[in-house]
Design a protein around this motif. Structure first.
Motif, PDB file in Angstrom:
ATOM      1  N   THR A  33      -8.399  65.864  18.408  1.00 11.80           N
ATOM      2  CA  THR A  33      -7.609  65.008  19.445  1.00 11.80           C
ATOM      3  C   THR A  33      -6.415  64.585  19.185  1.00 11.80           C
ATOM      4  O   THR A  33      -5.528  63.868  20.096  1.00 11.80           O
ATOM      5  N   GLU A  34      -5.717  65.172  17.898  1.00 14.22           N
ATOM      6  CA  GLU A  34      -4.158  64.750  17.741  1.00 14.22           C
ATOM      7  C   GLU A  34      -3.566  66.146  17.982  1.00 14.22           C
ATOM      8  O   GLU A  34      -3.792  67.079  17.420  1.00 14.22           O
ATOM      9  N   PRO A  35      -2.568  66.013  19.109  1.00 12.99           N
ATOM     10  CA  PRO A  35      -1.938  67.257  19.423  1.00 12.99           C
ATOM     11  C   PRO A  35      -1.402  67.892  18.459  1.00 12.99           C
ATOM     12  O   PRO A  35      -1.451  69.321  18.356  1.00 12.99           O
ATOM     13  N   ASP A  36      -0.832  67.237  17.498  1.00 15.72           N
ATOM     14  CA  ASP A  36       0.079  67.985  16.511  1.00 15.72           C
ATOM     15  C   ASP A  36      -0.888  68.888  15.525  1.00 15.72           C
ATOM     16  O   ASP A  36      -0.694  69.607  14.593  1.00 15.72           O
ATOM     17  N   LEU A  37      -2.141  68.344  15.328  1.00 21.39           N
ATOM     18  CA  LEU A  37      -3.051  68.936  14.540  1.00 21.39           C
ATOM     19  C   LEU A  37      -3.776  69.982  15.060  1.00 21.39           C
ATOM     20  O   LEU A  37      -3.930  71.173  14.637  1.00 21.39           O
ATOM     21  N   LYS A  50       1.002  75.836  22.628  1.00 23.39           N
ATOM     22  CA  LYS A  50       1.944  74.790  23.123  1.00 23.39           C
ATOM     23  C   LYS A  50       1.200  73.790  23.891  1.00 23.39           C
ATOM     24  O   LYS A  50       0.641  74.055  25.099  1.00 23.39           O
ATOM     25  N   ILE A  51       1.084  72.510  23.837  1.00 24.23           N
ATOM     26  CA  ILE A  51       0.360  71.435  24.724  1.00 24.23           C
ATOM     27  C   ILE A  51       1.214  70.708  25.349  1.00 24.23           C
ATOM     28  O   ILE A  51       2.199  70.273  25.008  1.00 24.23           O
ATOM     29  N   ASP A  52       1.004  70.952  26.861  1.00 23.01           N
ATOM     30  CA  ASP A  52       1.940  70.387  27.676  1.00 23.01           C
ATOM     31  C   ASP A  52       1.484  69.018  28.158  1.00 23.01           C
ATOM     32  O   ASP A  52       2.144  68.223  28.329  1.00 23.01           O
ATOM     33  N   THR A  53       0.231  68.795  28.306  1.00 23.52           N
ATOM     34  CA  THR A  53      -0.365  67.352  28.746  1.00 23.52           C
ATOM     35  C   THR A  53      -1.681  67.098  27.766  1.00 23.52           C
ATOM     36  O   THR A  53      -2.379  68.318  27.467  1.00 23.52           O
ATOM     37  N   PHE A  54      -1.716  66.121  27.452  1.00 21.02           N
ATOM     38  CA  PHE A  54      -3.051  65.566  26.684  1.00 21.02           C
ATOM     39  C   PHE A  54      -3.052  64.277  26.812  1.00 21.02           C
ATOM     40  O   PHE A  54      -2.881  63.333  25.810  1.00 21.02           O
ATOM     41  N   ASP A  55      -3.867  64.048  27.838  1.00 21.66           N
ATOM     42  CA  ASP A  55      -4.013  62.608  28.193  1.00 21.66           C
ATOM     43  C   ASP A  55      -5.158  62.105  27.984  1.00 21.66           C
ATOM     44  O   ASP A  55      -6.394  62.376  28.826  1.00 21.66           O
ATOM     45  N   ILE A  56      -5.706  61.698  26.716  1.00 21.02           N
ATOM     46  CA  ILE A  56      -6.875  61.451  26.187  1.00 21.02           C
ATOM     47  C   ILE A  56      -7.392  60.350  26.403  1.00 21.02           C
ATOM     48  O   ILE A  56      -7.380  59.227  25.931  1.00 21.02           O
ATOM     49  N   ARG A  57      -7.806  60.156  27.944  1.00 22.57           N
ATOM     50  CA  ARG A  57      -8.873  59.055  28.235  1.00 22.57           C
ATOM     51  C   ARG A  57      -9.792  59.371  29.560  1.00 22.57           C
ATOM     52  O   ARG A  57      -9.464  60.656  29.803  1.00 22.57           O
ATOM     53  N   GLY A  78      -7.849  71.415  31.873  1.00 18.53           N
ATOM     54  CA  GLY A  78      -8.972  70.709  32.134  1.00 18.53           C
ATOM     55  C   GLY A  78      -9.034  69.020  32.181  1.00 18.53           C
ATOM     56  O   GLY A  78      -7.707  68.682  32.114  1.00 18.53           O
ATOM     57  N   ILE A  79     -10.145  68.326  32.536  1.00 14.42           N
ATOM     58  CA  ILE A  79      -9.909  66.942  32.539  1.00 14.42           C
ATOM     59  C   ILE A  79     -11.053  66.196  31.623  1.00 14.42           C
ATOM     60  O   ILE A  79     -12.241  66.748  31.812  1.00 14.42           O
ATOM     61  N   PHE A  80     -10.594  65.123  30.887  1.00 13.27           N
ATOM     62  CA  PHE A  80     -11.825  64.344  29.970  1.00 13.27           C
ATOM     63  C   PHE A  80     -12.515  63.665  30.907  1.00 13.27           C
ATOM     64  O   PHE A  80     -12.060  63.076  31.741  1.00 13.27           O
ATOM     65  N   HIS A  81     -13.967  63.797  30.599  1.00 12.73           N
ATOM     66  CA  HIS A  81     -14.792  62.856  31.361  1.00 12.73           C
ATOM     67  C   HIS A  81     -15.349  61.969  30.404  1.00 12.73           C
ATOM     68  O   HIS A  81     -16.178  62.194  29.363  1.00 12.73           O
ATOM     69  N   GLY A  82     -15.018  60.601  30.395  1.00 12.41           N
ATOM     70  CA  GLY A  82     -15.443  59.558  29.687  1.00 12.41           C
ATOM     71  C   GLY A  82     -14.284  59.720  28.513  1.00 12.41           C
ATOM     72  O   GLY A  82     -13.561  60.636  28.351  1.00 12.41           O
TER      73      GLY A  82
END
Lengths: 161, 161
Positions: A33-37, A50-57, A78-82
């Motif tokens: 869940t941490e883009p740097d890792l 390379k991560i462009d978007t990572f809106d973890i919600r 993709g999209i996070f669900h929950g």
């Protein structure tokens, strides 16, 4: 080093993967869940992530690219669900090269004390889509990624923990 | 009146539904994508449907409630994957009463001239989740909704078309 267990039954549009990792689940969860890792382990070694978007919600989007030595890019999204948490991550997954083909992934982190059992459940729109994903080299890429994850976790986990 | 064909194979976390409808696919597509039409047919007659959100684009969210005579509300939501079109609709589906349980639906509209074959493919995270959905009365609600859709299409389709 632990082995990956992969189940892809004939006639069932699903892939189940499990692998035991040598770190507590709080640390394993961070690597998912941490883009740097995440960029340090997800996928084969020959690809640069390379991560462009990572809106973890809940409802948030993610997108990353894998680039090979030739500069060819493969984009996934993709999209996070929950809201992702230690209880698990539910997300959709698409390779942008095959628009309209979507899968649904559920990742869980089972607490084994100093170790963690990670399970990934992916369901596909059809057995044909599932099989195409497997034939694209899914298992080799997965294993190589999880080997890299073992290496990363060894660096993140205090000695003797 | 056409019959609904539903396939839910043992051990496969999927439900396939098909039904032939007596209208051209442009009109059928409208009844799936225009909120004012959708509320007139989706679900059993005893429930009142209200659409809160219907952002019909790639990554857009939808949410609706079904309310029974007692005022009890059942809320459902999901996200469109790819822009809906006559080629089909891909969306996730969640009942808010069971957070974390998500399914992935693909709807297609096959052109049969003055008629349309609608196919819905839903995949679930597990056979248990799929079976719980079926046991909740999915098939009866689906059939009643599709009967209401037949009635709506009869009103929307010019006589002799």
């Amino acid at each position: 080093m632990s082995k990956t267990h992969l189940v892809a039954e004939p006639g069932v549009p699903q892939v189940l993967v499990s692998r035991e990792l040598n770190a507590p689940r709080e640390i394993v969860y961070r690597t998912f869940t941490e883009p740097d890792l995440l960029v340090q382990w997800l996928g084969p070694r020959r690809l640069t992530m390379k991560i462009d978007t990572f809106d973890i919600r809940d409802g948030g989007a993610w997108r990353y690219t894998h680039r090979d030595e030739d500069g060819t890019e493969y984009a996934f999204r993709g999209i996070f669900h929950g809201t992702p948490s230690l209880d698990g991550i539910v997300q959709t997954f698409e390779f942008e090269g095959t628009p309209g083909q979507v899968s649904l992934e559920t990742v869980t982190f089972e607490d084994l004390g100093s170790r963690t059992l990670v399970r990934t459940n992916a369901v596909y729109q059809s057995v044909a889509n599932r099989d195409a994903m497997i034939e694209s080299g899914m298992e080799a890429g997965l294993n190589e990624g999880l080997d890299r994850l073992d290496e990363l976790l060894a660096k993140l986990t205090p000695v003797g923990a």
